[in-house]
Scaffold this motif. Structure first.
Motif, PDB file in Angstrom:
ATOM      1  N   ASP A   6      -7.616  15.205   3.316  1.00  0.00           N
ATOM      2  CA  ASP A   6      -7.685  16.741   3.416  1.00  0.00           C
ATOM      3  C   ASP A   6      -8.266  16.878   4.713  1.00  0.00           C
ATOM      4  N   GLU A   7      -8.598  18.285   4.759  1.00  0.00           N
ATOM      5  CA  GLU A   7      -9.217  18.996   6.199  1.00  0.00           C
ATOM      6  C   GLU A   7     -10.663  18.014   6.516  1.00  0.00           C
ATOM      7  N   GLU A   8     -11.261  17.560   5.454  1.00  0.00           N
ATOM      8  CA  GLU A   8     -12.473  17.083   5.750  1.00  0.00           C
ATOM      9  C   GLU A   8     -12.773  15.651   5.850  1.00  0.00           C
ATOM     10  N   PHE A   9     -11.935  14.824   5.132  1.00  0.00           N
ATOM     11  CA  PHE A   9     -12.008  13.413   5.100  1.00  0.00           C
ATOM     12  C   PHE A   9     -10.751  12.788   4.561  1.00  0.00           C
ATOM     13  N   VAL A  10     -10.804  11.680   5.476  1.00  0.00           N
ATOM     14  CA  VAL A  10      -9.698  10.602   5.156  1.00  0.00           C
ATOM     15  C   VAL A  10     -10.324   9.652   3.919  1.00  0.00           C
ATOM     16  N   LYS A  11      -9.707   9.448   2.769  1.00  0.00           N
ATOM     17  CA  LYS A  11     -10.428   8.772   1.547  1.00  0.00           C
ATOM     18  C   LYS A  11      -9.431   7.649   1.022  1.00  0.00           C
ATOM     19  N   THR A  20     -14.400  14.345  11.482  1.00  0.00           N
ATOM     20  CA  THR A  20     -15.158  14.724  12.749  1.00  0.00           C
ATOM     21  C   THR A  20     -15.318  13.195  13.497  1.00  0.00           C
ATOM     22  N   LYS A  21     -15.240  12.240  12.807  1.00  0.00           N
ATOM     23  CA  LYS A  21     -15.544  10.891  13.225  1.00  0.00           C
ATOM     24  C   LYS A  21     -14.384   9.902  13.389  1.00  0.00           C
ATOM     25  N   VAL A  22     -13.243  10.484  13.234  1.00  0.00           N
ATOM     26  CA  VAL A  22     -11.847   9.652  13.580  1.00  0.00           C
ATOM     27  C   VAL A  22     -11.459   9.736  14.991  1.00  0.00           C
ATOM     28  N   GLN A  23     -11.619   8.543  15.654  1.00  0.00           N
ATOM     29  CA  GLN A  23     -11.223   8.412  16.879  1.00  0.00           C
ATOM     30  C   GLN A  23      -9.777   8.189  17.326  1.00  0.00           C
ATOM     31  N   TYR A  24      -9.088   7.407  16.569  1.00  0.00           N
ATOM     32  CA  TYR A  24      -7.722   6.983  16.876  1.00  0.00           C
ATOM     33  C   TYR A  24      -7.041   6.837  15.308  1.00  0.00           C
ATOM     34  N   VAL A  25      -5.631   6.710  15.340  1.00  0.00           N
ATOM     35  CA  VAL A  25      -5.109   6.612  14.022  1.00  0.00           C
ATOM     36  C   VAL A  25      -3.698   5.577  14.640  1.00  0.00           C
ATOM     37  N   GLY A  26      -3.707   4.310  14.226  1.00  0.00           N
ATOM     38  CA  GLY A  26      -2.700   3.507  14.696  1.00  0.00           C
ATOM     39  C   GLY A  26      -1.867   2.960  13.774  1.00  0.00           C
ATOM     40  N   LEU A  27      -0.549   2.483  13.868  1.00  0.00           N
ATOM     41  CA  LEU A  27       0.426   1.670  12.950  1.00  0.00           C
ATOM     42  C   LEU A  27       0.413   0.325  13.541  1.00  0.00           C
ATOM     43  N   GLY A  39      -9.520   4.508  13.044  1.00  0.00           N
ATOM     44  CA  GLY A  39     -10.554   4.063  13.691  1.00  0.00           C
ATOM     45  C   GLY A  39     -11.792   5.025  13.915  1.00  0.00           C
ATOM     46  N   THR A  40     -13.007   4.681  13.837  1.00  0.00           N
ATOM     47  CA  THR A  40     -14.272   5.386  14.228  1.00  0.00           C
ATOM     48  C   THR A  40     -14.897   4.878  15.116  1.00  0.00           C
ATOM     49  N   MET A  41     -16.213   5.262  15.606  1.00  0.00           N
ATOM     50  CA  MET A  41     -16.793   4.698  16.603  1.00  0.00           C
ATOM     51  C   MET A  41     -17.256   3.221  16.278  1.00  0.00           C
ATOM     52  N   GLY A  42     -17.706   3.227  14.907  1.00  0.00           N
ATOM     53  CA  GLY A  42     -18.231   1.860  14.336  1.00  0.00           C
ATOM     54  C   GLY A  42     -17.341   1.136  13.454  1.00  0.00           C
ATOM     55  N   ILE A  72      -3.238  12.948   9.859  1.00  0.00           N
ATOM     56  CA  ILE A  72      -4.672  12.604  10.355  1.00  0.00           C
ATOM     57  C   ILE A  72      -4.957  13.045  11.598  1.00  0.00           C
ATOM     58  N   SER A  73      -4.089  12.706  12.494  1.00  0.00           N
ATOM     59  CA  SER A  73      -4.015  12.963  13.916  1.00  0.00           C
ATOM     60  C   SER A  73      -4.532  14.670  14.204  1.00  0.00           C
ATOM     61  N   ARG A  74      -3.368  15.430  13.478  1.00  0.00           N
ATOM     62  CA  ARG A  74      -3.508  16.822  13.598  1.00  0.00           C
ATOM     63  C   ARG A  74      -4.732  17.276  12.921  1.00  0.00           C
ATOM     64  N   LEU A  75      -5.327  16.859  11.749  1.00  0.00           N
ATOM     65  CA  LEU A  75      -6.583  17.347  11.299  1.00  0.00           C
ATOM     66  C   LEU A  75      -7.510  16.886  11.924  1.00  0.00           C
ATOM     67  N   ALA A  76      -7.803  15.561  12.510  1.00  0.00           N
ATOM     68  CA  ALA A  76      -8.764  15.405  13.490  1.00  0.00           C
ATOM     69  C   ALA A  76      -8.944  16.047  14.553  1.00  0.00           C
TER      70      ALA A  76
END
Length: 165
Positions: free
Chosen positions: A86-91, A107-114, A131-134, A154-158
């Motif tokens: 959703d707008e706030e989280f990937v669950k 806010t922590k999402v840095q990349y999304v890959g397939l 992917g996130t920083m950690g 996810i890319s659009r929301l992030a």
């Protein structure tokens, strides 16, 4: 202030069961061939009795493990995997005995890959990685159209969340 985080509702493809069964069959088949080779070599070259006993026990345990991971585990994994965004989280949610709930803030999402290996490609499936920083979080066995739409969402929301701050 309490957050209202809803359970994820997305489900992975039923083809995942077939892919995981094939993958586990290949892995356990190779392992059993190695044990068979060692047992044949041990009997031919007169290895110690205790070494042969250990090989037979390990071979038997591998067969039991193969039965579980080929016939039971893929069905359980497919039925328990849930994902959503959703707008706030990937669950993410999966597991039976140990149920894992993962909530990744947008806010922590840095990349999304397939990702797509040979078996996934044969069945038209992808693994989506967030992917996130950690850490990295993966959603296995998504159909191609669904995987690409979810990645784009996810890319659009992030990106939106990043610009707001």
């Amino acid at each position: 202030m309490e957050l209202d985080i809803r359970e994820p509702e997305g489900r992975i493809s039923k083809k995942a069961v077939t892919v995981w069964r094939l993958s586990n069959t290949i892995g356990h088949g190779i392992t059993l061939l190695v044990f068979a080779g060692l047992i044949i070599a041990g009997s031919r070259f007169g290895w110690w009795d205790w070494a042969m006993t250990v090989l037979w026990i390990l071979g038997g345990l591998t067969i039991v493990s193969a039965v579980y991971s080929i016939f039971i585990e893929p069905v359980i994994l497919q039925r328990t995997w849930r994902y959503g965004a959703d707008e706030e989280f990937v669950k993410l949610r999966h597991g039976v005995i140990t149920v894992q709930h993962q909530t990744v803030p947008m806010t922590k999402v840095q990349y999304v890959g397939l990702e797509q290996g040979p078996l996934l490609r044969k069945y038209g499936l992808y693994t989506l990685t967030v992917g996130t920083m950690g850490s990295n979080h993966s959603i296995p066995a998504l159909p191609e159209k669904e995987a690409k739409e979810f990645r784009n969402r996810i890319s659009r929301l992030a990106k939106i969340r990043e610009e707001e701050e």
